[in-house]
Design an enzyme around this catalytic site. Sequence first.
Site, PDB file in Angstrom:
ATOM      1  N   LYS A 145     -24.308 -23.103  10.922  1.00 55.90           N
ATOM      2  CA  LYS A 145     -24.204 -22.106   9.854  1.00 55.90           C
ATOM      3  C   LYS A 145     -22.788 -22.043   9.291  1.00 55.90           C
ATOM      4  O   LYS A 145     -22.590 -22.061   8.065  1.00 55.90           O
ATOM      5  CB  LYS A 145     -24.617 -20.723  10.367  1.00 55.90           C
ATOM      6  N   ASP A 163     -28.397 -17.810   7.547  1.00 53.50           N
ATOM      7  CA  ASP A 163     -27.913 -16.591   8.197  1.00 53.50           C
ATOM      8  C   ASP A 163     -29.064 -15.590   8.277  1.00 53.50           C
ATOM      9  O   ASP A 163     -30.212 -15.907   7.959  1.00 53.50           O
ATOM     10  CB  ASP A 163     -26.700 -16.020   7.458  1.00 53.50           C
TER      11      ASP A 163
END
EC number: 3.2.2.-
Length: 222
Positions: A145, A163
């Site tokens: 991420k 996310d």
Amino acid sequence: MIPPKEIILKAISEVKPYIDQRISQFKSLKEKGLTVFDFKPFVDIKAYEADIFSEACFCILTANFKAEVGIKIQAEVGIEGFKKYSLEELYNIFRKHGHRFVMQRAERIVNLRPLESFLQEIRFYDDGKKAREELVKKVTGYGYKEASHFLRNIGFEDVAIIDRHILRFLFENNLVKPRKTLTKNVYIESESALEKLCQELNLTQGELDLYIFYIKTKKVLK
């Protein structure tokens, strides 16, 4: 239930100029190594300059934390501050802004400084997914991420930032099955689901992420 494509088309009609502006700022980082970010009317802060290294630091700051606070810290610390401030100076600024992981993030940014040349070289990669693998290997605090976040923010268009906002959007619209943990396989599966939406809407992964973030927060940040 409104189809996800229709939800995103509505967001495009509302904030396309702001998304286009942000993508232009990201592309400036990739091409010139420097950009000026302006977050009005979503964040009441003056426009400020950022370079490749300060953007890498921003992505460390916002891991499991609020992007808006990361933006305010990045504006205050500035390009040179991320490279030169002592651990104590960074700690005090982060604490002032109410960061959850004050010392950990200050240490990670100080430890990132020897990798500045590597981070500069990354922006010339042709393949964002290959660049992501290199970042995850070398940068402490970067998982998929965080590495994807950094790459998107320096102009890469082929990686997704999975996310909590993106995952919730995917789950709510039955695009992927709900999962308790974000493993590498779940990340890739989610990225593939987003890629299908990108193709349907003629958007890049970076653009789609910004639109979904807006749908969930009513803000265009980064």
